[in-house]
Design a protein around this motif. Structure first.
Motif, short mmCIF file in Angstrom:
data_model
loop_
_atom_site.label_atom_id
_atom_site.label_comp_id
_atom_site.label_asym_id
_atom_site.label_seq_id
_atom_site.Cartn_x
_atom_site.Cartn_y
_atom_site.Cartn_z
N SER A 153 0.77 -1.14 0.06
CA SER A 153 0.09 0.19 0.04
C SER A 153 0.73 1.29 -0.08
CB SER A 153 -0.81 0.04 1.33
OG SER A 153 -1.56 1.24 1.41
N GLU A 154 1.84 1.02 0.75
CA GLU A 154 2.84 2.32 0.88
C GLU A 154 3.36 2.79 -0.57
OE1 GLU A 154 3.44 4.87 3.26
OE2 GLU A 154 1.59 3.59 4.03
N SER A 155 4.11 1.50 -1.20
CA SER A 155 4.66 1.57 -2.54
C SER A 155 3.77 2.19 -3.45
CB SER A 155 5.09 0.26 -2.86
OG SER A 155 5.97 -0.37 -2.18
N LEU A 156 2.27 1.61 -3.42
CA LEU A 156 1.46 1.95 -4.46
C LEU A 156 1.22 3.88 -4.27
CD1 LEU A 156 -1.07 -0.71 -4.58
CD2 LEU A 156 0.35 0.19 -6.46
N LYS A 157 1.24 4.10 -2.93
CA LYS A 157 0.87 5.48 -2.55
C LYS A 157 2.24 6.03 -3.29
CE LYS A 157 -1.75 5.29 1.66
NZ LYS A 157 -1.43 5.59 2.95
N TYR A 158 3.44 5.92 -3.04
CA TYR A 158 4.50 6.44 -3.57
C TYR A 158 4.48 6.56 -5.09
CZ TYR A 158 9.11 8.26 -3.61
OH TYR A 158 10.29 9.11 -3.67
N ALA A 159 3.98 5.60 -5.55
CA ALA A 159 3.97 5.31 -7.04
C ALA A 159 2.95 6.47 -7.60
CB ALA A 159 3.61 3.99 -7.57
N SER A 160 1.71 6.71 -6.79
CA SER A 160 0.97 7.63 -7.14
C SER A 160 1.32 9.05 -7.18
CB SER A 160 -0.50 7.52 -6.28
OG SER A 160 -0.16 8.01 -5.27
N ILE B 197 4.37 9.78 -7.92
CA ILE B 197 5.25 9.89 -9.01
C ILE B 197 4.38 10.04 -10.16
CG2 ILE B 197 6.93 8.37 -10.59
CD1 ILE B 197 7.81 6.85 -8.03
N GLN B 198 3.28 9.33 -10.22
CA GLN B 198 2.85 9.55 -11.58
C GLN B 198 2.02 11.07 -11.52
OE1 GLN B 198 -1.06 7.11 -12.07
NE2 GLN B 198 -0.59 6.99 -13.87
N ARG B 199 1.40 11.37 -10.25
CA ARG B 199 1.16 12.73 -10.40
C ARG B 199 2.09 13.79 -10.80
NH1 ARG B 199 -1.59 13.39 -4.79
NH2 ARG B 199 -2.02 11.12 -4.77
N HIS C 100 -10.14 25.80 -17.99
CA HIS C 100 -10.25 24.35 -18.16
C HIS C 100 -10.81 23.49 -16.74
CE1 HIS C 100 -6.43 24.08 -16.08
NE2 HIS C 100 -6.60 22.84 -15.48
N PHE C 101 -11.06 22.16 -16.88
CA PHE C 101 -11.12 21.62 -15.67
C PHE C 101 -10.53 19.98 -15.94
CE2 PHE C 101 -15.04 20.05 -18.07
CZ PHE C 101 -15.04 18.88 -17.68
N VAL C 102 -10.20 19.34 -14.93
CA VAL C 102 -9.87 18.22 -15.25
C VAL C 102 -10.41 17.25 -14.27
CG1 VAL C 102 -7.62 16.15 -15.00
CG2 VAL C 102 -7.45 18.58 -15.76
N PHE C 103 -11.30 16.23 -14.62
CA PHE C 103 -11.94 15.21 -13.52
C PHE C 103 -11.22 14.00 -13.76
CE2 PHE C 103 -15.59 11.88 -13.19
CZ PHE C 103 -15.50 12.01 -11.78
N HIS C 104 -10.40 13.71 -12.74
CA HIS C 104 -9.63 12.45 -12.96
C HIS C 104 -9.99 11.46 -11.74
CE1 HIS C 104 -5.47 10.47 -13.09
NE2 HIS C 104 -6.39 9.64 -13.64
N LYS C 105 -10.60 10.35 -11.82
CA LYS C 105 -10.81 9.64 -10.87
C LYS C 105 -10.14 8.26 -10.88
CE LYS C 105 -15.09 8.89 -7.96
NZ LYS C 105 -14.63 9.44 -6.85
N ASP D 7 -5.32 6.04 -16.95
CA ASP D 7 -5.62 7.05 -17.83
C ASP D 7 -4.84 8.31 -17.46
OD1 ASP D 7 -7.78 5.65 -18.59
OD2 ASP D 7 -9.25 6.99 -17.65
N PHE D 8 -4.29 8.97 -18.57
CA PHE D 8 -3.44 10.24 -18.25
C PHE D 8 -3.95 11.51 -19.24
CE2 PHE D 8 -1.58 7.93 -21.85
CZ PHE D 8 -1.13 8.98 -22.48
N TYR D 9 -3.36 12.54 -18.67
CA TYR D 9 -3.52 13.78 -19.56
C TYR D 9 -2.20 14.40 -19.85
CZ TYR D 9 -4.21 15.80 -15.11
OH TYR D 9 -3.89 16.27 -13.68
N PHE D 10 -2.09 15.04 -21.06
CA PHE D 10 -0.98 15.82 -21.38
C PHE D 10 -1.28 17.12 -21.88
CE2 PHE D 10 1.88 16.57 -24.96
CZ PHE D 10 3.30 16.64 -24.13
N ALA D 11 -0.21 18.21 -21.62
CA ALA D 11 -0.44 19.33 -22.11
C ALA D 11 0.77 20.10 -22.28
CB ALA D 11 -1.25 20.44 -21.40
N ALA D 12 0.96 20.66 -23.44
CA ALA D 12 2.28 21.30 -23.90
C ALA D 12 2.08 22.59 -24.94
CB ALA D 12 3.21 20.36 -24.52
N ARG D 13 3.01 23.26 -24.95
CA ARG D 13 2.76 24.26 -25.94
C ARG D 13 4.20 24.27 -26.67
NH1 ARG D 13 2.25 30.79 -24.95
NH2 ARG D 13 2.19 31.46 -27.06
N LYS D 14 4.04 24.61 -28.16
CA LYS D 14 5.24 24.72 -28.82
C LYS D 14 4.81 26.03 -30.02
CE LYS D 14 8.88 22.24 -31.22
NZ LYS D 14 9.44 21.13 -31.84
N ASN D 15 5.53 27.04 -29.48
CA ASN D 15 5.38 28.39 -30.36
C ASN D 15 3.70 28.58 -30.30
OD1 ASN D 15 7.98 28.34 -31.19
ND2 ASN D 15 7.56 26.88 -32.88
#
Lengths: 783, 260
Positions: free
Chosen positions: B9-16, B18-20, B36-41, B49-57
């Protein structure tokens, strides 16, 4: 069975070829420079089949050759169909009976002697492992001998001591017994009661001593018995171990003698072969027979000793493990009998060897079709008659035998021959496309004639006369070119062998069609194609015309490790590793690309485009067809970027209009700068418009999107995270083979623009729109 | 809880954590998409599931991915997905959303050594990727299975993705399709995983499904972004009720504003 691969060791310049895979469509071409070792490959395969090696095959380190061939068993068959499953050692049975591909090796132990064995890894490992176990047992047995000697000595010494002890005990017992007897007698004689009582007391003590002495003796005798048994065991163990060791030593001696006698036999055979007078020959023959007899005797002794050693080893092993000698002997012979019933690698090899295809070596078609041959010579199989082989082949192909010519009615026979002539001609013409006259092709005819009186000794005897004719003329074979005769004889040889030996065959052909015109060499390939249903062909060639560019999987490259050093060893690269072959070795392939270019009359007065290399040429040529640009642009391959200026100079000198399509590499940038800076090119005007650099494209393969590259070029699903050209370089993939595959796919699947994705289309459209604009500009013609 | 379970359980918490940390930070999201909004459950500690955002020019990239599996295997894939997207956007030359997915697929196939063998694991990512050009007011979209919804004036436009994952599929690779869409001020874009629509619940314990999900998006679009998130969360919880959450759930919404 079909041969699928081979592995050659210690054969002339070939030290270890590794496993080389033959073409799956049964036609394999060995290419390479002179002295590279191509013919050695063919000869090694022939030696595999007939077991014969000449002295010049041996390497200077005198290691003997080993040739392994791998075969695909006939469809639906497995090893268990050839060798009874019960004959395999139990540990092997399950693993090998269901095999449908096998390896058979021939290993020479001297220049005349070789053994054929099944070279399947599991089987070889099993038997090698058995050998290792046996050797370990042998070592253990021999190593025990000094210990056993000590044990025997110690045991016999102890036995002697025990015997002395027992003797002493017996003497003591006798003394006490005598004393008891004397006391008994004295008691009987005693008259004085006190004396009698004293004697009786002494008797009681003496009897006790007697009992103790008896027990002591019993113990000593028991010890003695045990020691005797121990000594006997030690002696038995020692004897059998020593006997085994002696047999082993004898065997080594016999092996040495056999080797020596083999040389004597060889020498005697040689002497006999060069004998001069009859008397001399008789004497040499006698000598030869004597040494051969001695060799046979030695061989028998060796075989007997081998059996003896095997059994003795088992007995010794059992005895050392504690079994008594009788039991050990019984079990050892039983084991030996059981084992001798099992198949061994050489027995398996011998069984399977009977089923392999026949290997035939065609080095020289010296037997060219004659003008005529006596029927008598044909019927009597006079191999010395001129052109006998070619004429005999002709009859086989025509399906004729002696009975055919026994037809009494001359008209019927003539008609039969005429019918046959047309059949043979048609068949032959399927392969022979070369025009001999202006628009005619050759036909072969034969006729049955009889000698007239001009040759009285043969007068009235029948002979066959052959003709090679076209529309213009009818000529005897000898009046035709050597090329025509060669092809004809070659065709007849192959056809006849196929008819005479319908079973699977492997044809080993050294440089077929040397004297043939390029077109006729292509015809040879056609014959190969036709016959490959029935036989497998492995041939050496320097000729590009004997290579099919669309079937580069048939190529096997043969070259020296150091190309300029004829003494360095030969390496063989099959189609999967062709990219490692040197460009000199692959020159027939490159020439072939050049030949195709010649076919197409590729330099035109204008609209020529110099491209990087032959691979670039082929991709662009193919894509130009797909994009319907064929008639607008003519690509000319340079042999690398550094040759572009040379070609440009030539075309400029010839006043031929051209452009340059260059890939985007630092080397090409330098070359282009050089071209721009030379005084020559400003004359051409608008030099920039004549050079089109494929921006960001390091090699032509980068013009394809990754997806199209995988689909149409690699024809493989794999993740590619670098440029296509980097992927090829990283994975050492052959560009030549891939472009060949691509061209083949393009033709086969009739690829069209819609079969490529947007990225690929955009890249090629960009290039082709440059070409179109170049073409529409009349100034591309150099003034 | 046993010591072993506690450790996991501790390892998974730690993994979460890292993921965040790999996901775009709130600050970055706010700077790129102020509305914007993010509903992540996630179903478990960590999410597939993951989301990603970036900008180039002048190009703004937003993506929502749904990896094969959930929990730890899904999370590992999501980390691979985010890392590859970052790499491709930062260093690759991409002209269209499709070319980004094409490149990403090559990397995934190479990383997982996928060659199309029948026996191999067909791990991949369902993904919707949008490249928003604020100069041209255009949206370039490519989807691996997943679509994007654009709601304008209570009208929903759906740009569908190609029916193949980012990774090896059953069929030979073909390029991902890029679709162009003109954006106007106030358009709402929704990228999501299948977790919401596939959630069992309601009175009959059936799936939520896509039609009600689309209706929900239309309904949401009138609200400000924080309100949208609140409503979506309430709707999900109400639908799920006492049922178990079956998969990770992610909905990313943004309202487009022109530069002027």
């Amino acid at each position: 069975m079909k041969i699928t691969a081979f592995h050659i060791r210690n054969y002339r310049s070939i030290v270890d070829s590794g496993k080389c895979y033959l073409s799956p469509d049964y036609i394999t071409a060995l290419i390479g420079q002179n002295e590279s070792g191509k013919t050695s490959v063919l000869e090694a395969l022939k030696s595999f089949y007939d077991g014969y090696i000449s002295d010049d095959v041996l390497r200077s380190d005198l290691t003997f050759p080993e040739v392994f061939c791998y075969f695909q068993l006939d469809e639906g068959k497995v090893l268990g169909d050839y060798i009874d499953a019960g004959d395999f050692p139990e540990e092997l049975r399950k693993k090998v009976v269901s095999k449908n591909e096998i390896g058979i090796g021939r290993i020479w132990s001297d220049s005349k002697k070789s053994v054929v064995l099944l070279a399947e890894p599991e089987i070889v490992y099993y038997f090698e492992n058995q050998e290792v176990i046996k050797n370990k047992i042998a070592e253990r047995i021999v190593s025990q001998i000094p210990d056993l000697v000590k044990q025997v000595e110690t045991a016999s010494h102890s036995l002697q001591n025990l015997e002395s002890d027992a003797k002493r005990s017996r003497n003591e017992l006798n003394t006490i017994f005598a004393k008891v007897e004397e006391l008994k007698r004295n008691i009987g004689k005693a008259k004085i009661p006190d004396t009698k009582i004293t004697l009786e007391q002494e008797l009681v003590i003496a009897e006790q001593q007697l009992f103790a002495a008896e027990e002591h003796l019993k113990a000593d005798l028991a010890d003695l018995e045990n020691k005797k048994i121990h000594l006997q065991q030690c002696t038995e163990q020692f004897s059998i171990c020593r006997a085994f060791n002696e047999t082993q030593t004898d065997l080594n001696t016999l092996a040495g003698e056999l080797k020596s006698i083999a040389f004597q036999v060889q020498d005697a055979e040689h002497q006999y072969g060069i004998g001069t007078s009859d008397r001399n020959i008789r004497s040499l023959l006698k000598n030869l027979e004597q040494v051969r007899e001695k060799q046979a005797q030695l061989q028998n002794q060796f075989n007997e000793k081998t059996v003896l050693r095997s059994v003795q080893q088992r007995i010794a092993d059992y005895v050392l493990s504690g079994k008594n000698i009788k039991e050990a002997e019984h079990d050892a012979w039983k084991d030996y009998e059981a084992e001798s019933k099992l198949v061994t690698v050489d027995k398996m090899g011998a069984v399977m060897f009977k089923h392999i295809p026949m290997f035939e070596f065609f080095e020289d078609f010296s037997s060219l079709l004659p003008n005529k041959i006596d029927l008598e010579d044909l019927m009597n199989e006079n191999i010395h008659a001129e052109g006998y082989k070619a004429a005999r082949n002709f009859l086989s192909v025509a399906g004729l035998n002696a009975d055919f010519f026994r037809e009494k009615n001359h008209r019927i026979l003539k008609q039969k021959i005429e019918n046959l002539n047309s059949e043979i001609t048609i068949d032959f013409q399927d392969y022979w496309r070369q025009s001999v006259g202006k628009d005619d092709k050759i036909r072969i005819h034969f006729e049955l004639e009889h000698y007239d009186n001009s040759q009285p000794e043969k007068s009235g005897k029948p002979y066959l006369e052959f003709w090679i004719k076209d529309k213009q003329e009818r000529l005897y074979p000898k009046q035709r070119s050597r090329g025509v005769r060669w092809f004809l004889s070659f065709y007849l040889e192959l056809k006849a062998t196929a008819i005479d030996n319908p079973a699977d065959r492997v044809m080993l052909i050294d440089e077929p069609g040397l004297s043939l015109h390029a077109r006729a060499q292509e015809d040879v390939l056609k014959v190969f194609e036709d016959l490959s249903n029935n036989l497998q062909i492995i041939y050496c060639t320097h000729s590009p015309n004997l290579i099919d560019l669309n079937k580069l999987y048939r190529i096997m490259a043969v070259q020296r490790v150091r190309e300029t050093d004829e003494k360095s060893e030969t390496i063989i690269l099959d189609a999967r590793s062709l990219n490692e072959a040197s460009s000199d070795t692959l020159s027939p392939i490159y020439s072939l690309m050049g030949t195709r270019l010649n076919d197409r009359q590729f330099i035109f007065p204008k609209n020529n485009f110099i491209v990087q290399d032959a691979v670039t040429f082929h991709y662009l040529d193919a894509m130009a067809r797909i994009f319907d640009l064929t008639h607008e642009a003519h690509f000319i391959p340079a042999s690398g970027g550094e040759q572009i200026p040379v070609l440009a100079n030539i075309l400029f000198g010839w006043k031929i209009g051209f452009g340059i399509i260059a890939t985007d590499t630092p080397e090409n940038k330098e070359i282009i700068n050089y071209l721009k800076s030379t005084t020559l090119y400003p004359v051409m005007g608008e030099i920039d418009k004549k050079i089109f650099t494929l921006e960001g494209i390091a090699a032509i393969e980068d013009m394809f999107s990754t997806i199209d590259f995988k689909r149409h070029v690699l024809q493989q699903r794999v993740g590619i995270t670098v440029s296509n050209s980097s992927y090829l370089a990283d994975n050492k993939l052959s560009r030549v083979i891939l472009v060949s595959d691509f061209c083949s796919k393009m033709q086969k699947e009739n690829l069209q623009v819609k079969d490529f994705d947007e990225e690929t289309r955009a890249n090629f459209e960009k290039l082709f729109s440059y070409i179109r604009s170049f073409v529409s500009n009349i100034s591309n013609v150099t003034n | 809880m046993s010591s072993h379970e506690h450790q996991i359980s501790e390892s998974l918490k730690y993994a979460s954590y890292i993921q965040r940390a790999i996901f775009p930070s709130d600050a970055l999201l706010d700077s790129l998409f102020p509305d914007h909004f993010v509903f992540h459950k996630p179903r478990d500690f960590v999410s597939g599931d993951f989301y990603f955002a970036a900008r180039k020019n002048n190009l703004f990239v937003v993506a929502v991915g749904d990896c094969t599996g959930h929990g730890v295997p899904g999370a590992l894939m999501s980390i691979l997905g985010i890392t590859l997207l970052k790499e491709i956007i930062a260093h690759g030359n991409f002209s269209t959303a499709g070319s980004v997915l094409n490149r990403m697929r090559e990397h995934i196939m190479a990383a997982l050594q996928q060659t199309g063998e029948e026996s191999e694991q067909k791990d991949g990512i369902d993904l919707a990727l949008c490249i928003i050009d604020t100069k041209q007011n255009t949206l370039n979209f490519a989807g691996a299975v997943n679509p994007v919804y654009i709601v304008r004036n209570k009208q929903l436009h759906e740009l569908r993705g190609d029916m193949m994952p980012v990774g090896i599929g059953a069929e030979e690779e073909v390029p991902f399709t890029s679709q162009q869409f003109e954006l106007t001020e106030g358009d709402c874009l929704y990228l999501f995983s299948d977790g919401f629509a596939d959630q069992f619940g309601g009175r009959d314990g059936r799936k939520f499904k896509y039609k009600p999900f689309r209706d929900l998006m239309v309904k949401l679009s009138a609200l400000p972004m924080p309100g949208q998130k609140m409503l979506i969360e309430q709707t999900f919880d109400a639908w799920k009720g006492n049922q178990q959450q079956l998969d990770d759930v992610l909905v990313f919404g943004l309202r487009y504003h022109t530069c002027s």
